[in-house]
Design an enzyme around this catalytic site. Structure first.
Site, PDB file in Angstrom:
ATOM      1  CB  ALA A   3      37.864  49.355  49.586  1.00 59.68           C
ATOM      2  CB  CYS A  57      46.277  31.260  33.333  1.00 60.87           C
ATOM      3  SG  CYS A  57      47.551  30.649  32.246  1.00 60.87           S
TER       4      CYS A  57
END
Ligand SMILES: Cc1ncc(COP(=O)(O)O)c(C=O)c1O
Length: 390
Positions: free
Chosen positions: A201, A330
């Site tokens: 959602a 990362c």
């Protein structure tokens, strides 16, 4: 400093109308939806109404929609749930594409430890999966095929109907991660033809922490979370009514304006595409030219033509107030090239020198002009520094 948010594929802000719909269920209506007294029945009614609404909007049956904590859980349930049903039947082979989200790839990896064989179907330079390659990967042991509807990093839309047909013709369960496509382009569960669909959602201005797995009637799948009879025994745990209400409202609002918003975003995307192509040397556009989401534009700087430091690129944009992502993860302080871009044939340096712009309801042409100027500034600063270092 001006701030421009161009990371709507990561998440979107909560629509105020969604918050308004959720509010009564965050305070006044607090009953446990599984309690049989009037407090519980009140909560249950809102939960089931939300489920019905979502099912109608997706063209699924109401008994095919099961709430989860989001896309990651839905993907995990699809993979582990189908695999474990088939483990004892000698059907221990799974086919996924090389550009799936980690919410699919990591469960597939852990299923390997349970003795499953996993085949990664390759993609072309646009991140497009060839249905014939999926067909070739199938063996008599294949129990599940999982191919995403649209890719989150480059926006390419997959030929999911053809892939679903290939799978269903052979009686193989087919799952699609539609986290990036629902609310952006039409997603019709029956028409697409998959057995399992993952939704989240917060990608369409709904609350974070809720999504759904749509399970076609008759599909054999084990629950991921056990400990209660909620969600028809498919997902244990006290139901989060407020989030379910917000999910339904957000989906309804997104679909109400889907066509006009998709066309507005596609126009903005075309504008951004042209500006980037005209202004900067050595750019490669990563999406499929014909089959792509309207709001994502991913661009890489070709390492054979230009030396661009991917890490400095994103940091430089952030320092100028522009929120974009690189498509690279990362990990322990260093930038890892994206598995999606590597699978598309980009070299490591090019893959690292990538920016994903993802636009949303608030995005204007002015925002894009600001982002393009910021990019120009970052690249100039980088080049001056390179000259200085030589
Ligand atoms: C394609 C795709 N699948 C799954 C997920 C995970 O969804 P959630 O954040 O709801 O767990 C994301 C989120 O970025 C996504 O883009």
């Amino acid at each position: 400093m001006r701030r421009v948010y161009l990371d709507h594929s990561a998440t979107t802000p909560l629509d105020p109308l969604v918050l308004e719909a959720m509010a009564p269920y965050l305070s006044g209506v607090f009953g446990n939806a599984s309690s049989i007294h009037s407090f519980g029945r009140e909560a249950r009614a809102a939960l089931e109404e939300s489920r019905e609404h979502i099912a109608t909007l997706l063209n699924a049956r109401v008994d095919e929609v099961f709430f989860t904590s989001g896309g990651t859980e839905a993907d995990n349930n699809a993979l582990k749930g189908v695999a474990r049903v088939n483990a004892g039947r000698g059907k221990k082979h799974i086919v996924v594409s090389a550009i799936e989200h980690h919410a699919v790839l990591h469960p597939a990896e852990s299923l390997k430890a349970e003795g499953f064989k996993v085949d990664l179907v390759p993609v072309n330079e646009y991140g497009f999966v060839d249905p014939e390659a999926v067909e070739k990967a199938i063996t008599p042991e294949t129990c599940l095929i999982s191919i995403m509807h649209a890719n989150n990093e480059v926006g390419t839309i997959q030929p999911i109907r053809q892939i679903a047909r290939v799978a269903r013709d052979r009686g193989i369960v087919v799952h699609s991660d539609a986290v990036q496509s629902v609310g952006k382009i039409t997603v019709d569960f029956k028409e697409i033809g998959v057995d399992l669909l993952s939704i989240s959602a917060h990608k369409f201005y709904g609350p974070k922490g809720i999504g759904a797995i749509v399970i076609r009637r008759g599909t054999e799948i084990m629950p991921l979370i056990e400990g209660g009879a909620q969600e028809s025994n498919r997902r244990a745990g006290t139901e989060n009514v407020a989030l379910a209400v917000g999910f339904a409202r957000a989906l309804a609002l997104a679909l109400d304006s889907l066509e006009s918003e998709a066309s507005r975003l596609e126009d903005l995307r075309t504008y951004l595409h042209k500006q980037l192509a005209d202004r900067f040397e050595g750019v490669i556009f990563n999406e499929h030219p014909d089959f792509h989401l309207p709001h994502i534009l991913s661009v890489s700087f070709d390492s054979s033509r230009r030396d661009v430091d991917g890490e400095a690129l994103i940091m430089g944009m952030d320092l100028r107030g522009v929120a974009v992502t690189s498509g690279s993860a990362c990990t322990s302080g260093s930038l890892q090239p994206s598995h999606v871009l590597l699978a598309m044939g980009r070299d490591v340096k090019t893959a690292k020198a990538t920016i994903r712009f993802s636009m949303g309801r608030s995005t204007t042409k002015d925002d894009l002009d600001y982002a393009i100027d910021a990019l120009g500034g970052v690249l100039n600063a980088m080049e001056n520094q390179n000259v200085h270092l030589q």
